[in-house]
Design an enzyme around this catalytic site. Sequence first.
Site, short mmCIF file in Angstrom:
data_model
loop_
_atom_site.label_atom_id
_atom_site.label_comp_id
_atom_site.label_asym_id
_atom_site.label_seq_id
_atom_site.Cartn_x
_atom_site.Cartn_y
_atom_site.Cartn_z
N LYS A 133 0.86 -1.19 0.00
CA LYS A 133 0.00 0.00 0.00
C LYS A 133 0.89 1.23 0.00
O LYS A 133 1.79 1.34 0.84
CB LYS A 133 -0.87 0.03 1.26
CG LYS A 133 -1.93 -1.04 1.30
CD LYS A 133 -2.68 -1.01 2.63
CE LYS A 133 -3.60 0.17 2.78
NZ LYS A 133 -4.34 0.13 4.07
O1 G3P Z 1 -8.02 0.78 5.20
C1 G3P Z 1 -8.04 2.15 5.52
C2 G3P Z 1 -8.80 2.32 6.74
O2 G3P Z 1 -8.21 1.51 7.74
C3 G3P Z 1 -9.00 3.70 7.28
O3 G3P Z 1 -10.09 3.53 8.10
O4 G3P Z 1 -11.56 3.80 9.99
O5 G3P Z 1 -9.24 4.75 10.07
O6 G3P Z 1 -10.98 5.78 8.61
P1 G3P Z 1 -10.48 4.54 9.26
#
Ligand code: G3P
Length: 217
Positions: free
Chosen positions: A84
């Site tokens: 990533k």
């Molecule tokens: O995969 C990306 C994700 O983990 C971001 O999620 O919940 O931190 O916005 P969040």
Amino acid sequence: MFLDTANIAEIESVLTFKWVKGITTNPTLLAKEQGQSRANISREILAILNENQRLFIQTTGETQAEMYEDAQKILSKDARITIKIPANENGLRVITQLKQERPDVEILATAIFSVEQSYLAALAGCDWVAPYINRMENQGLNATQIIADTSALFKKLGLPTRILGASFKNTAQITETLLAGATDVTIPTELVKMMMDNKLAAASIQTFNLHAKGGIC
Ligand code: G3P
């Protein structure tokens, strides 16, 4: 679909379902697993994945050189790893460089908040883009429209890049993202469990079980 967690117990609790295609992690998810290094967590996750399931690991660093060096470190570990890379200017440089050197390496462009970022990442040769649905909505952006436009643009230009919706805080965001044109989603374990254990279904199932035991005829 993919699971968005770095927690081994959570992964083990859902991994038996064959529709789980792999695990996505990022530095924030890894930091939640206190006291464990990225290398250790990755090794443990890879040990419980089958040969077809993938592990997504994010590069860290700010300069092109730092991100590139970290990408090399990550990629040396296992063929099931997708790298990533944050979709900023330096990230796009690293994606371009890596795809030129090793076209076989699978890359996902992450931290996507616009159609434009996805477009550039796809042109750089990314296999995946990861738009951040809930984070977009928190900033007043229309995430569903952004997914629909990204999907339409990729189709119009014949770009094979897959759209992996990420950053979900409720189950409606997941289905809306898929209906808008995302090819895949990565979901926190808590939401996967919520999708499996529908509260209304639970009441019906409980009644069926009661009747099956001869409770009421
Ligand atoms: O995969 C990306 C994700 O983990 C971001 O999620 O919940 O931190 O916005 P969040």
